[in-house]
Enzyme design. Sequence first.
Site, PDB file in Angstrom:
ATOM      1  N   VAL A 194     -14.127 -48.061 -14.828  1.00  0.00           N
ATOM      2  CA  VAL A 194     -13.118 -48.708 -15.670  1.00  0.00           C
ATOM      3  C   VAL A 194     -13.843 -49.509 -16.744  1.00  0.00           C
ATOM      4  O   VAL A 194     -14.684 -50.361 -16.433  1.00  0.00           O
ATOM      5  CB  VAL A 194     -12.218 -49.630 -14.828  1.00  0.00           C
ATOM      6  N   GLU A 199     -29.982 -63.447   6.775  1.00  0.00           N
ATOM      7  CA  GLU A 199     -30.101 -62.152   7.443  1.00  0.00           C
ATOM      8  C   GLU A 199     -31.290 -61.350   6.906  1.00  0.00           C
ATOM      9  O   GLU A 199     -32.027 -60.722   7.666  1.00  0.00           O
ATOM     10  CB  GLU A 199     -28.791 -61.365   7.303  1.00  0.00           C
ATOM     11  N   ALA A 207     -15.538 -60.568   3.615  1.00  0.00           N
ATOM     12  CA  ALA A 207     -14.771 -59.364   3.911  1.00  0.00           C
ATOM     13  C   ALA A 207     -13.346 -59.652   4.394  1.00  0.00           C
ATOM     14  O   ALA A 207     -12.392 -59.009   3.962  1.00  0.00           O
ATOM     15  CB  ALA A 207     -15.518 -58.534   4.960  1.00  0.00           C
ATOM     16  N   GLN A 208     -13.214 -60.616   5.292  1.00  0.00           N
ATOM     17  CA  GLN A 208     -11.898 -60.845   5.906  1.00  0.00           C
ATOM     18  C   GLN A 208     -10.785 -61.149   4.907  1.00  0.00           C
ATOM     19  O   GLN A 208      -9.743 -60.485   4.922  1.00  0.00           O
ATOM     20  CB  GLN A 208     -11.997 -62.009   6.891  1.00  0.00           C
TER      21      GLN A 208
END
Lengths: 455, 455
Positions: free
Chosen positions: A95, A187, A332-333
């Site tokens: 886009v 992480e 994410a949630q």
Amino acid sequence: MTKIRDVSVTNVVAVAEGRRPRVVIIGGGFAGINAAKALANSAVDVTLIDRCNHHTFQPLLYQVALAVLTTSDIATPIRGVLRHARNVEILMDEVVNVDTKHRHVILGSGLEIEYDYLIVATGSTHSYFGHNDWEQHAPGLKTTDDALEIRRRVLLAFELAEREALAKGTHPELNFVVIGAGPTGVELAGAIAEISRLFLSRDFRHIDPKQARTMLIEAGPRILPAYPEDLSIKALTQLRRLGVEVLTGTQVQDIQCGFVLVNGGERINANVTLWAAGVAASPLGKMLGVETDRRGRVIVGPTLNPAGHSEIFICGDLANFVQDGGEVPGVAQPAMQMGAHAGRMILQDLRKEARTHFRYFDKGDMATIGRFSAVANIKWPFRARWGGLIAWFTWLTVHLAFIISYRNRMSVLFQWAWTYLFYLRGSRLITGNQSLKGQQKQQPTRVPLSRSVLR
Amino acid sequence: MTKIRDVSVTNVVAVAEGRRPRVVIIGGGFAGINAAKALANSAVDVTLIDRCNHHTFQPLLYQVALAVLTTSDIATPIRGVLRHARNVEILMDEVVNVDTKHRHVILGSGLEIEYDYLIVATGSTHSYFGHNDWEQHAPGLKTTDDALEIRRRVLLAFELAEREALAKGTHPELNFVVIGAGPTGVELAGAIAEISRLFLSRDFRHIDPKQARTMLIEAGPRILPAYPEDLSIKALTQLRRLGVEVLTGTQVQDIQCGFVLVNGGERINANVTLWAAGVAASPLGKMLGVETDRRGRVIVGPTLNPAGHSEIFICGDLANFVQDGGEVPGVAQPAMQMGAHAGRMILQDLRKEARTHFRYFDKGDMATIGRFSAVANIKWPFRARWGGLIAWFTWLTVHLAFIISYRNRMSVLFQWAWTYLFYLRGSRLITGNQSLKGQQKQQPTRVPLSRSVLR
């Protein structure tokens, strides 16, 4: 979704001429996929547009970067995910603009797609705070291609050190620097320390991968600033146990090839530098001509619409949504919940029901540090703050359950068992046509016959 | 290995000064890996040099290209394969020349590695018979990067057709052309036909992947020319059943973007063209200054040495080795056997035993055509010529047994079950930073609201 009703926004989009309304969704991440799923096989036509042909399970991208998982373990073709949604078409395209006045989306290929409803879920990208030249020296982690580039750099650093040690009998210290101690930085740093200490230790003859240093640099006073302080401390302890050197209160001044300058000009040598410090919203937010915040996110009201555009929904990281006085985080949630909510609102419009307010239901957060080691701030179905093994097993279970397709879930479980139980990493591949492009040509050096492989 | 002894070549390399002899192996393919394994933990120092950090199981590369398997299913880190060979060091580097007079290998990084013994196993590459400009339009399949590029082109062709059909309501015929009907060409053509007929059929809304045409072009009179004629016919029947159009006796005159010219100028439109017609030896063969054949392969004697260099062994596709009046083919089995033989000869030298002649032990050949469909020309432990299901199960068993590491074998079995039993392909990912680079910008075309997704 709460039962609060917003009577000010009701069925504003006329469903004219008896035709099926067209919903254009931009972005096939968590928000976009969940919006499409909410609209699957309903009385609308849906066009989902993404530059890639796959949905990426971003929370596990760092495992691809550090060679635990392969790309296809965490990436699923969007067409496969939405195969049974017969009213959803997928377009692999970029886009380049949105004409909100005439309601069409303009694509890189030249196509223009008209819409009745638009769901924008293009997420976020790295922000180098105006220092875009840092990107080449310190890549970030947002896409599968980013993950493979990070893997290439980390594994190649060991290869080049081995070669130098073979030629000269010695090699400079091997340093990995991760900038930013949010969940991704923690992480990445934990995984680098683990790969050098556990997985590569028997692979080389001239270097000792265990001697590699991993440094985690954070400008703020503590790591995982979005977590409760006791979990930050637990994470710090676990990182140090893995051998990660954590430097809090450390400002990055400059990033160059091979080193990072911090605070008052102190130099930290870095064979590989990774960026996990800043994100900015996708540039599409600003193209909509609606109100955005300083990070480029679109400010949305309680029904996820920007002011004046009840036909447009903004979901996921691109949305600045305030709940109970605080901004909902870009993870994410909320993205999944927002996407599903936007889809439901369109269906409510069709049924001529009033729209309902979005409400983020926060089940908690988790970050892994290494094998058998994680922190979890659980808010649902009960409240708990865990560190160590129990947090790690919780993380494992939740992430397996969430990975989008059944097939990938099985494969991931298999690879994790292999990795964590047997210390084997099967995805330790350096790929890309220019695998060796990072190398610098050395002075001709002769390796004589008298030098032995055996130590 | 036979018991025939060649008394003319005996211990020519002095193992001087009480030091461990150094063996340099160039290439981490089947020959190189098996040479290193033969020398593992013996009284020599081994340096194995490869441009990549992984060994590739080439017979299954076409499955990576057509999205059945992922790269890490068939590629294994060389360091992992040889982890327990404590006298073997691995160097990720490119060999740019060999000084056979002073006995050292010159690397792209500037390193020069001295050797007592040299094993050259750099294999083969594509040959376009002097038309190197064809390569960009018709890539071949030799490396994992080649496989990912072929996958990108094939999957993108469907994506672009879908987009065009969305914009215009119609799209030109989708044609895939494979040039060369040896085993690789047959396997590629069968896999493309299968992916379009079985696996992609439910993924698109505007195109019907089943309508895609797959053409296999062969200059010779029959496919699989190295197989017995009855198996060629069986393979032809099976390919046609899958819908592949086989054009034998068809000479390729030119390859351009979007089409192939054959015979007297006949034009075949091709969205994707793949090259499986010719191989040439790695250029390293000519750098050695020894006798080579017209394809650049090094002519070796019965002990795998080029004339005048008993300290150099040539193994695998790079060797022109004649046995019983015929050239040994450039496939995996002889490469593995030659590599192991070269390693054993060095050990025999150390024990002051005479070298033994190499003898290729041919167990037979197999080529898959599709799911449950293959041809097998079995020569050991019994003789048989099979087509269809039994050949396919034999192929499956043999290839699983051969894949080099246990972990990959399990993972491949799992993915095959998924693919062949449930018609799901999990690796259908288009990767690479410029995923959409193949697209041509179209005229702006408006997709109106009135066009429905549902057919």
